[in-house]
Design a protein around this motif. Sequence first.
Motif: not given
Length: 182
Positions: A9-14, A30-36
């Motif tokens: 899963a691709f996650l992004a955040g500080p 981190l939060m998922s950029v797109q739902d898995h």
Amino acid sequence: SDSYSYDSAFLAGPSLNIKFGKPFIGATYLMSVQDHEVSDYLIPGDTMKFERKDLELTLGYLFTKHFGLFIGYKTIEATERYTFAPSGYDNENVGTWRLKGPEIGVLGNMPLSPSAAIYYNLALLRMKQEFEMAGGPTASSFDMTGLSGEIGVAFAFSESLFANIGIKTLAFTGEDDIGDTY
């Protein structure tokens, strides 16, 4: 018993670290950029989507400028939604998976410039996995052991404050009370 495995899963955040000489603290959200999405999850033609959020707090010590140890606490939360058109389920909230627990690891860095470095870390995690049904109690709970590895680039805003951009992989194993493995 069944065996379950989940893809990346691709996650992004500080992700920030603050040094106080040799000791340091860190926080990552981190939060998922797109739902898995997993197709044919329970039966052919259905879909399960996971929205993921990770929080990690660490405390560590640098033995040298380039190597140290850390301890921390990590939580992973994944809300799942189920779709199966023939039965009328359309993005129905099923519940939330939570993994939470302590970690211990090693970390290092290799300077690229006075304000940037390649960093890496490897951690061992002991997590409790819980599944809470939507609108209901916790349906299952069991322990899992995992490894976390990360590599990336750290950018220094000052001598004490760093932000990270990186790639992390997590792998866990565990067995629930009915023999299903994860």
